[in-house]
Scaffold this motif. Sequence first.
Motif, PDB file in Angstrom:
ATOM      1  N   LEU A  18       0.834  -1.202   0.000  1.00  0.00           N
ATOM      2  CA  LEU A  18       0.000   0.000   0.000  1.00  0.00           C
ATOM      3  C   LEU A  18       0.869   1.253   0.000  1.00  0.00           C
ATOM      4  CD1 LEU A  18      -2.742  -0.639   2.727  1.00  0.00           C
ATOM      5  CD2 LEU A  18      -3.155  -0.321   0.290  1.00  0.00           C
ATOM      6  N   ASN A  19       0.359   2.294  -0.629  1.00  0.00           N
ATOM      7  CA  ASN A  19       0.960   3.619  -0.514  1.00  0.00           C
ATOM      8  C   ASN A  19       0.008   4.588   0.167  1.00  0.00           C
ATOM      9  OD1 ASN A  19       3.376   2.937  -2.040  1.00  0.00           O
ATOM     10  ND2 ASN A  19       1.986   2.813  -3.800  1.00  0.00           N
ATOM     11  N   THR A  20      -1.290   4.329   0.006  1.00  0.00           N
ATOM     12  CA  THR A  20      -2.335   5.118   0.656  1.00  0.00           C
ATOM     13  C   THR A  20      -3.409   4.146   1.137  1.00  0.00           C
ATOM     14  OG1 THR A  20      -3.779   5.422  -1.270  1.00  0.00           O
ATOM     15  CG2 THR A  20      -1.909   6.942  -1.048  1.00  0.00           C
ATOM     16  N   GLY A  21      -4.496   4.677   1.674  1.00  0.00           N
ATOM     17  CA  GLY A  21      -5.596   3.839   2.105  1.00  0.00           C
ATOM     18  C   GLY A  21      -6.385   3.243   0.963  1.00  0.00           C
ATOM     19  N   VAL A  22      -6.066   3.623  -0.273  1.00  0.00           N
ATOM     20  CA  VAL A  22      -6.701   3.057  -1.460  1.00  0.00           C
ATOM     21  C   VAL A  22      -5.683   2.158  -2.167  1.00  0.00           C
ATOM     22  CG1 VAL A  22      -7.821   3.530  -3.668  1.00  0.00           C
ATOM     23  CG2 VAL A  22      -8.144   5.099  -1.740  1.00  0.00           C
ATOM     24  N   PRO A  23      -5.942   0.860  -2.271  1.00  0.00           N
ATOM     25  CA  PRO A  23      -4.999  -0.029  -2.962  1.00  0.00           C
ATOM     26  C   PRO A  23      -4.759   0.418  -4.404  1.00  0.00           C
ATOM     27  CG  PRO A  23      -6.610  -1.306  -1.731  1.00  0.00           C
ATOM     28  CD  PRO A  23      -7.078   0.117  -1.701  1.00  0.00           C
ATOM     29  N   SER A  24      -3.537   0.213  -4.879  1.00  0.00           N
ATOM     30  CA  SER A  24      -3.161   0.697  -6.212  1.00  0.00           C
ATOM     31  C   SER A  24      -3.927   0.010  -7.335  1.00  0.00           C
ATOM     32  CB  SER A  24      -1.655   0.508  -6.427  1.00  0.00           C
ATOM     33  OG  SER A  24      -1.299  -0.850  -6.282  1.00  0.00           O
ATOM     34  N   SER A  25      -4.527  -1.159  -7.050  1.00  0.00           N
ATOM     35  CA  SER A  25      -5.295  -1.867  -8.073  1.00  0.00           C
ATOM     36  C   SER A  25      -6.731  -1.363  -8.186  1.00  0.00           C
ATOM     37  CB  SER A  25      -5.306  -3.368  -7.767  1.00  0.00           C
ATOM     38  OG  SER A  25      -5.897  -3.610  -6.499  1.00  0.00           O
ATOM     39  N   PHE A  26      -7.139  -0.456  -7.300  1.00  0.00           N
ATOM     40  CA  PHE A  26      -8.501   0.048  -7.293  1.00  0.00           C
ATOM     41  C   PHE A  26      -8.604   1.308  -8.154  1.00  0.00           C
ATOM     42  CE2 PHE A  26     -10.639  -1.931  -3.357  1.00  0.00           C
ATOM     43  CZ  PHE A  26      -9.871  -3.087  -3.473  1.00  0.00           C
ATOM     44  N   ASN A  27      -9.779   1.515  -8.742  1.00  0.00           N
ATOM     45  CA  ASN A  27      -9.975   2.655  -9.634  1.00  0.00           C
ATOM     46  C   ASN A  27      -9.768   3.991  -8.935  1.00  0.00           C
ATOM     47  OD1 ASN A  27     -10.601   0.969 -11.790  1.00  0.00           O
ATOM     48  ND2 ASN A  27     -12.796   0.988 -11.350  1.00  0.00           N
ATOM     49  N   GLU A  28     -10.032   4.022  -7.632  1.00  0.00           N
ATOM     50  CA  GLU A  28      -9.952   5.293  -6.894  1.00  0.00           C
ATOM     51  C   GLU A  28      -8.521   5.675  -6.523  1.00  0.00           C
ATOM     52  OE1 GLU A  28     -13.776   3.108  -5.699  1.00  0.00           O
ATOM     53  OE2 GLU A  28     -11.642   2.639  -5.936  1.00  0.00           O
ATOM     54  N   TYR A  29      -7.567   4.816  -6.809  1.00  0.00           N
ATOM     55  CA  TYR A  29      -6.179   5.086  -6.419  1.00  0.00           C
ATOM     56  C   TYR A  29      -5.623   6.289  -7.165  1.00  0.00           C
ATOM     57  CZ  TYR A  29      -1.157   4.475  -5.767  1.00  0.00           C
ATOM     58  OH  TYR A  29       0.181   4.678  -5.454  1.00  0.00           O
ATOM     59  N   ASP A  30      -4.929   7.163  -6.461  1.00  0.00           N
ATOM     60  CA  ASP A  30      -4.287   8.331  -7.047  1.00  0.00           C
ATOM     61  C   ASP A  30      -2.906   7.908  -7.566  1.00  0.00           C
ATOM     62  OD1 ASP A  30      -3.069  10.702  -7.704  1.00  0.00           O
ATOM     63  OD2 ASP A  30      -3.685  11.771  -5.904  1.00  0.00           O
ATOM     64  N   THR A  31      -2.765   7.817  -8.859  1.00  0.00           N
ATOM     65  CA  THR A  31      -1.527   7.309  -9.455  1.00  0.00           C
ATOM     66  C   THR A  31      -0.334   8.230  -9.223  1.00  0.00           C
ATOM     67  OG1 THR A  31      -2.143   8.325 -11.576  1.00  0.00           O
ATOM     68  CG2 THR A  31      -2.754   6.012 -11.232  1.00  0.00           C
ATOM     69  N   GLU A  32      -0.583   9.449  -8.754  1.00  0.00           N
ATOM     70  CA  GLU A  32       0.514  10.378  -8.480  1.00  0.00           C
ATOM     71  C   GLU A  32       0.972  10.316  -7.024  1.00  0.00           C
ATOM     72  OE1 GLU A  32      -0.512  14.278  -9.754  1.00  0.00           O
ATOM     73  OE2 GLU A  32      -0.895  13.670 -11.830  1.00  0.00           O
ATOM     74  N   ALA A  33       0.385   9.421  -6.232  1.00  0.00           N
ATOM     75  CA  ALA A  33       0.784   9.296  -4.834  1.00  0.00           C
ATOM     76  C   ALA A  33       2.194   8.729  -4.730  1.00  0.00           C
ATOM     77  CB  ALA A  33      -0.193   8.379  -4.088  1.00  0.00           C
ATOM     78  N   SER A  34       2.923   9.143  -3.683  1.00  0.00           N
ATOM     79  CA  SER A  34       4.278   8.641  -3.452  1.00  0.00           C
ATOM     80  C   SER A  34       4.253   7.130  -3.289  1.00  0.00           C
ATOM     81  CB  SER A  34       4.866   9.284  -2.192  1.00  0.00           C
ATOM     82  OG  SER A  34       4.964  10.685  -2.338  1.00  0.00           O
ATOM     83  N   GLU A  35       5.219   6.450  -3.911  1.00  0.00           N
ATOM     84  CA  GLU A  35       5.225   4.995  -3.874  1.00  0.00           C
ATOM     85  C   GLU A  35       6.213   4.417  -2.856  1.00  0.00           C
ATOM     86  OE1 GLU A  35       5.528   3.222  -7.688  1.00  0.00           O
ATOM     87  OE2 GLU A  35       3.691   4.155  -8.435  1.00  0.00           O
ATOM     88  N   TYR A  36       7.064   5.222  -2.278  1.00  0.00           N
ATOM     89  CA  TYR A  36       7.962   4.798  -1.208  1.00  0.00           C
ATOM     90  C   TYR A  36       8.727   3.520  -1.559  1.00  0.00           C
ATOM     91  CZ  TYR A  36       4.875   8.008   1.318  1.00  0.00           C
ATOM     92  OH  TYR A  36       4.139   9.099   1.713  1.00  0.00           O
ATOM     93  N   GLU A  37       9.386   3.541  -2.713  1.00  0.00           N
ATOM     94  CA  GLU A  37      10.231   2.410  -3.074  1.00  0.00           C
ATOM     95  C   GLU A  37      11.394   2.311  -2.076  1.00  0.00           C
ATOM     96  OE1 GLU A  37       9.793   0.226  -5.359  1.00  0.00           O
ATOM     97  OE2 GLU A  37       8.096   1.099  -6.465  1.00  0.00           O
ATOM     98  N   PHE A  38      11.866   1.096  -1.860  1.00  0.00           N
ATOM     99  CA  PHE A  38      12.953   0.875  -0.908  1.00  0.00           C
ATOM    100  C   PHE A  38      14.191   1.663  -1.337  1.00  0.00           C
ATOM    101  CE2 PHE A  38      16.476  -2.048   0.582  1.00  0.00           C
ATOM    102  CZ  PHE A  38      16.404  -1.639   1.903  1.00  0.00           C
ATOM    103  N   ASN A  39      14.627   2.570  -0.460  1.00  0.00           N
ATOM    104  CA  ASN A  39      15.766   3.437  -0.773  1.00  0.00           C
ATOM    105  C   ASN A  39      16.441   3.839   0.543  1.00  0.00           C
ATOM    106  OD1 ASN A  39      17.541   5.472  -1.583  1.00  0.00           O
ATOM    107  ND2 ASN A  39      16.125   6.279  -3.129  1.00  0.00           N
ATOM    108  N   PRO A  40      17.279   2.952   1.101  1.00  0.00           N
ATOM    109  CA  PRO A  40      17.909   3.245   2.395  1.00  0.00           C
ATOM    110  C   PRO A  40      18.799   4.485   2.368  1.00  0.00           C
ATOM    111  CG  PRO A  40      18.839   1.267   1.381  1.00  0.00           C
ATOM    112  CD  PRO A  40      17.628   1.616   0.601  1.00  0.00           C
ATOM    113  N   LYS A  41      19.397   4.771   1.227  1.00  0.00           N
ATOM    114  CA  LYS A  41      20.229   5.968   1.129  1.00  0.00           C
ATOM    115  C   LYS A  41      19.384   7.230   1.339  1.00  0.00           C
ATOM    116  CE  LYS A  41      23.547   8.301  -1.934  1.00  0.00           C
ATOM    117  NZ  LYS A  41      24.254   8.230  -3.254  1.00  0.00           N
ATOM    118  N   LYS A  42      18.227   7.256   0.700  1.00  0.00           N
ATOM    119  CA  LYS A  42      17.318   8.404   0.868  1.00  0.00           C
ATOM    120  C   LYS A  42      16.790   8.456   2.299  1.00  0.00           C
ATOM    121  CE  LYS A  42      13.280  10.577  -1.276  1.00  0.00           C
ATOM    122  NZ  LYS A  42      12.328  10.513  -2.425  1.00  0.00           N
ATOM    123  N   ALA A  43      16.533   7.292   2.886  1.00  0.00           N
ATOM    124  CA  ALA A  43      16.039   7.249   4.261  1.00  0.00           C
ATOM    125  C   ALA A  43      17.055   7.843   5.225  1.00  0.00           C
ATOM    126  CB  ALA A  43      15.726   5.802   4.644  1.00  0.00           C
TER     127      ALA A  43
END
Length: 514
Positions: free
Chosen positions: A317-342
């Motif tokens: 999940l990235n938000t309370g709306v699963p990415s497979s659902f029509n209501e998902y905001d495709t511009e929401a942050s996806e928080y890919e694994f990036n320990p350097k950025k963390a």
Amino acid sequence: MNNSSVASSTSDDALNIATIAAEGLGDKLPHLWLNRGDLSQKLMFRSLFLPDADLKNEKPDLAKSYTVSDDKLTYKITMKDGVKWHDGQNLTGEDVVWSIGMVLKASQVNAIYTSAFSSIEGAEAWIAKKSDHISGISVDGKTITIKLSKPVGNFIPVLGQFAIYPKHLLKDENPLEIHNSDFWKNPIGNGMYKLEKLEPGNYASFVPAETYEGKKPKVKKIVLTTVSEPTSAAKTGKLDFFNTNVVEIIESMKSVDNFAANSIDMLFYRYLVVNIQDAEGNKNEEMADKRVREALMYGIDRKILAEKLYPNLATSLNTGVPSSFNEYDTEASEYEFNPKKAKKLLQEANFDFNKTIKLRYYYEDQTSINFMTAVAQYLTELGMKVEVLKFQGDVASELYKMKDYDLALKGLSSFGYEEWYGEYESKNANFKNVFGSEGIFDNAVNRLKGTEDMKERQEILSELQNLEVEHLYKLPLYTIKSYYYVNEEKVKTSGIYGNPWYNYDMKFEEWEIK
């Protein structure tokens, strides 16, 4: 309860069902205003309406029909004729009105009820004890009239979940303690089945209710037990039907040939609650910095954890709306694994690496323990000091009152998006003690609750997802599937399965023992 004790109560000609737990049944069955969905609860108690399996459409059940005014503020519900309680007493509109009034004052309730029913005219005065009745509800013969102060988009679906209790047996109970009433030692319901016997520590049995006015069921007895090892019980013929989302059980059930596995996609969330601040504005300084919370999202490899710990079960999940659902905001942050950025975010936030971050959980399954251990390892690799412990006391008190944690693993079986986003509301009795009570989400959440229009809901959900990304009060992890398991050699079902935590039409009258 071990599986050997199940043998004394299960039966070859009964449907044997189970709750998965380490201990046996207590001396009371669970009440229904907190969790509605157990099979025995569905069959003992009914609601005004009965939803289909996807919880999107409802048909009358205790009700016969209903109308809604054009402004969505007035509901007229006509009760069905001939409906009785299991003790033979008539079920009337007074039971409905009394139940709504009681649930508004009860202490253990699902938020979907208080959220919807608090919009009834006069509810606020009733709750505050400024009135001896709810002015917006009235009964005239078979007709119940409910007037709302503002539209509630899911009002009928909520009534489809709300179990009606018998006023004549519970009217003298303290609403704060109704869940502890002795009534639950021998509950009198209104559904297809009635309680035959409750043997504390062992089992409960249910038989068809002669007072039920609907189509009679084919299954002559249902036996409910608790089992700690459902796979063993299934292999030895002591269990015919159960549901679970525990990975170890799902894996082990692959070895049971006569059982069919039926997976259910639903809004069952796993997420990390962040102890940010309380309702008075007292902050947990490290967690109150959004950059720290973002670092946690980038520093945990949720994709790998899902693949390793929840194979074919969890969706990130990235938000309370699963990415497979029509209501998902495709511009929401996806928080890919990036320990350097963390690590960079933690440095920018001047994070105190000498502070010990407290991770807490309340689940007892090994996968959840492994998950939290893995999260701790990821945070350690970011340079944090981490302590992982299971909550020892009452979960609600630990989460919302004692709050001796920085991050806590939590689950939510959601009836709809309103529940996930309702946790952000400033009036939420529990979460305002975790996120504060600034009211940033209030306007959008109230608009979501008030509309059924799909286009409008899409726009509001996009707005809410943007607010989530902007503030990141909760750290979303996954939605998790659930599985129903059925002994197909013995039991024929209707083939209809939905969210196990909610009321829906399973067409149980079609089930039979082969």
